[in-house]
Design an enzyme around this catalytic site. Structure first.
Site, PDB file in Angstrom:
ATOM      1  N   ASN A 199      27.361   5.671   2.978  1.00 48.67           N
ATOM      2  CA  ASN A 199      26.935   5.724   1.570  1.00 48.67           C
ATOM      3  C   ASN A 199      28.101   5.909   0.607  1.00 48.67           C
ATOM      4  OD1 ASN A 199      26.588   8.231   3.152  1.00 48.67           O
ATOM      5  ND2 ASN A 199      26.371   9.177   1.150  1.00 48.67           N
ATOM      6  N   ALA A 206      13.000   5.026   0.921  1.00 47.76           N
ATOM      7  CA  ALA A 206      12.492   4.017  -0.022  1.00 47.76           C
ATOM      8  C   ALA A 206      13.318   3.905  -1.302  1.00 47.76           C
ATOM      9  CB  ALA A 206      11.033   4.345  -0.370  1.00 47.76           C
ATOM     10  N   CYS A 257      23.966  12.445  -3.219  1.00 50.63           N
ATOM     11  CA  CYS A 257      22.615  12.888  -2.885  1.00 50.63           C
ATOM     12  C   CYS A 257      22.623  14.166  -2.077  1.00 50.63           C
ATOM     13  CB  CYS A 257      21.805  11.793  -2.199  1.00 50.63           C
ATOM     14  SG  CYS A 257      22.424  11.329  -0.613  1.00 50.63           S
TER      15      CYS A 257
HETATM   16  N1  PLP Z   1      21.456   8.660   4.931  1.00 46.04           N
HETATM   17  C1  PLP Z   1      22.240   8.038   4.030  1.00 46.04           C
HETATM   18  C2  PLP Z   1      23.283   7.073   4.510  1.00 46.04           C
HETATM   19  C3  PLP Z   1      22.090   8.294   2.672  1.00 46.04           C
HETATM   20  O1  PLP Z   1      22.861   7.678   1.787  1.00 46.04           O
HETATM   21  C4  PLP Z   1      21.102   9.229   2.247  1.00 46.04           C
HETATM   22  C5  PLP Z   1      20.989   9.575   0.815  1.00 46.04           C
HETATM   23  O2  PLP Z   1      21.946   9.357   0.082  1.00 46.04           O
HETATM   24  C6  PLP Z   1      20.290   9.827   3.218  1.00 46.04           C
HETATM   25  C7  PLP Z   1      20.507   9.516   4.542  1.00 46.04           C
HETATM   26  C8  PLP Z   1      19.205  10.816   2.850  1.00 46.04           C
HETATM   27  O3  PLP Z   1      18.191  10.196   2.134  1.00 46.04           O
HETATM   28  P1  PLP Z   1      17.056  11.068   1.412  1.00 46.04           P
HETATM   29  O4  PLP Z   1      17.759  12.007   0.501  1.00 46.04           O
HETATM   30  O5  PLP Z   1      16.236  10.069   0.705  1.00 46.04           O
HETATM   31  O6  PLP Z   1      16.313  11.818   2.450  1.00 46.04           O
END
Ligand code: PLP
Length: 398
Positions: free
Chosen positions: A168, A217, A342
């Site tokens: 990410n 999503a 995130c």
């Molecule tokens: N995995 C990856 C590669 C992510 O980029 C993210 C969120 O940025 C997640 C997992 C976690 O997603 P969520 O916060 O929607 O549970």
């Protein structure tokens, strides 16, 4: 310069697609519980099953293998948290749930690391895989890791590997088919964090080879707070993380989030029907990096020579700190990110850049631009202008 804001943080969360919004509004009108047998319940059930089929179709999977969750973080915990001495994942036809070390990439998202590290790491142990300066793992090291484990006297029965499809922060793409083949050659299985895939590249579970992937999503135009595990083949959760009324074929208890699931299904359909958007994004992305180099010749682009998502650029300009840059860009109407947005509301050092052995200036100054299919050249120019002002200010202060 345009007056609107330029949202260039799609890896943190993509804007809601109109199709997802419409599907959610329609789902709000349905009163029934999907587990009820009356007409209202059946209407809710139909929404969930339609979405299940769409999510499966997006990744070339089987609808029976789709388990809806509250997002990727829950999915990772459901798949990876140990329960007593055993993994949670179970392959039909086996009398024992698999057990063995978990090998994971040290650059995994915090949800994977958190799920693996606690509350119980199980008896199999944990083995982090190093990444090279390229951000990629060395396959030979993965293979020798199994042997090392055996030499250390650990019983290896169906070792599991956890590997992300694309990072990410950097957009660097791992060779999932090759990692899956290495896992299978040792009788193990692969769980893949495919969160950053949909909407950026095509996923086909039949060729990717992962035994289970998980999705979120809101990374591809659906709502926040809903996600899914997609099992390839017969694997299931033998000990669900969320226990309850047996919903999701016993894999996740609790009344389904019908509205969120409707939005996820509609987004999956829209993304699948739109086809591969990477060419348009690649052009904007390449233009951005070319112009950035002109503005700041000393810029460092992370993973420049590695396979990367067409939408992501992680870069650092010496003498410009990420936190200062983010504030200046935000004031100029541009939403960019630094580190892993995130997992925190503030700028913190990135374990991914550290693992790649990036210089201190990169770790202190890394910014991430991540775009989507509706990003315009105007958005990119706006960002470049703001960065150019920062570079001029840096010169003036020097
Ligand atoms: N995995 C990856 C590669 C992510 O980029 C993210 C969120 O940025 C997640 C997992 C976690 O997603 P969520 O916060 O929607 O549970």
């Amino acid at each position: 310069m345009t007056t609107g804001r330029a949202y260039l943080d799609w890896n943190a969360s993509a804007p809601l697609l109109p199709q997802a919004r419409a599907a959610m509004l329609a789902a709000m009108e349905v009163a029934g519980n999907p587990s009820s047998i009356h007409a209202e319940g059946r209407a809710a059930r139909a929404i969930v099953e339609q979405a299940r089929a769409e999510v499966a179709a997006l990744v070339g999977g089987d609808p029976d293998g789709v388990v809806f969750t509250s997002g990727a973080t829950e999915a990772a915990n459901a798949l990876l948290q140990h329960q007593d001495a055993h993994d949670r994942v179970f392959f039909a036809g086996e009398d024992h749930p698999p057990q063995g070390p978990a090998i994971f990439l040290e650059i995994e998202h915090a949800c994977v690391l958190g799920a693996l590290m606690g509350p119980s790491t199980g008896t199999g142990g944990l083995l982090p895989m190093r990444v090279r300066a390229s951000g990629l793992i060395e396959l030979a090291e993965l293979e020798s890791a199994f042997e090392l484990w055996v030499k250390l006297g650990v019983e290896v029965r169906r070792p599991r590997i956890v590997a992300q499809l694309a990072n990410n922060e950097t957009g660097i793409i791992q060779d999932i088919p090759a990692i899956a083949a290495a896992a299978h050659a040792k009788g193990g299985y692969l769980i893949c964090d495919a969160v950053q895939g949909p909407g950026k590249l095509t996923i086909d579970m039949t060729t990717h080879g992962a035994d289970a992937i998980f999705l979120s999503a809101h990374k591809f135009g659906g709502p926040k707070g809903v996600g899914a595990i997609v099992f390839n083949g017969a694997a299931r959760l033998q000990n669900p993380l969320v226990k309850g009324g047996g919903q999701e074929r016993g894999n996740r208890g609790g009344t389904e989030n019908v509205i969120g699931i409707a939005g996820m299904g509609a987004a999956a359909k829209a993304v699948r029907e739109a086809g591969d958007p990477s060419e348009t994004m690649r052009q904007l992305h390449d233009h951005f990096e070319k112009e950035l180099k002109r503005i700041a010749p000393d810029v460092h682009v992370v993973g420049r020579n590695s396979p990367r998502l067409a939408n992501t650029s992680c870069f650092a300009i010496p003498g410009i700190l990420a936190e200062q840059a983010l504030i200046a860009l935000d004031l100029d109407g541009i939403a960019l990110s630094s580190g892993s947005a995130c997992s925190s509301g503030k700028v913190k050092a990135s374990h991914v850049l550290k693992a790649m052995g990036e210089h201190d200036f990169v770790r202190a100054g890394a910014l991430r631009l991540s775009i989507g299919p509706t990003t315009t050249l105007d958005d990119i120019e706006k960002c470049l202008m703001s960065l150019e002002r920062l570079v001029k200010r840096r010169k003036a202060a020097a």
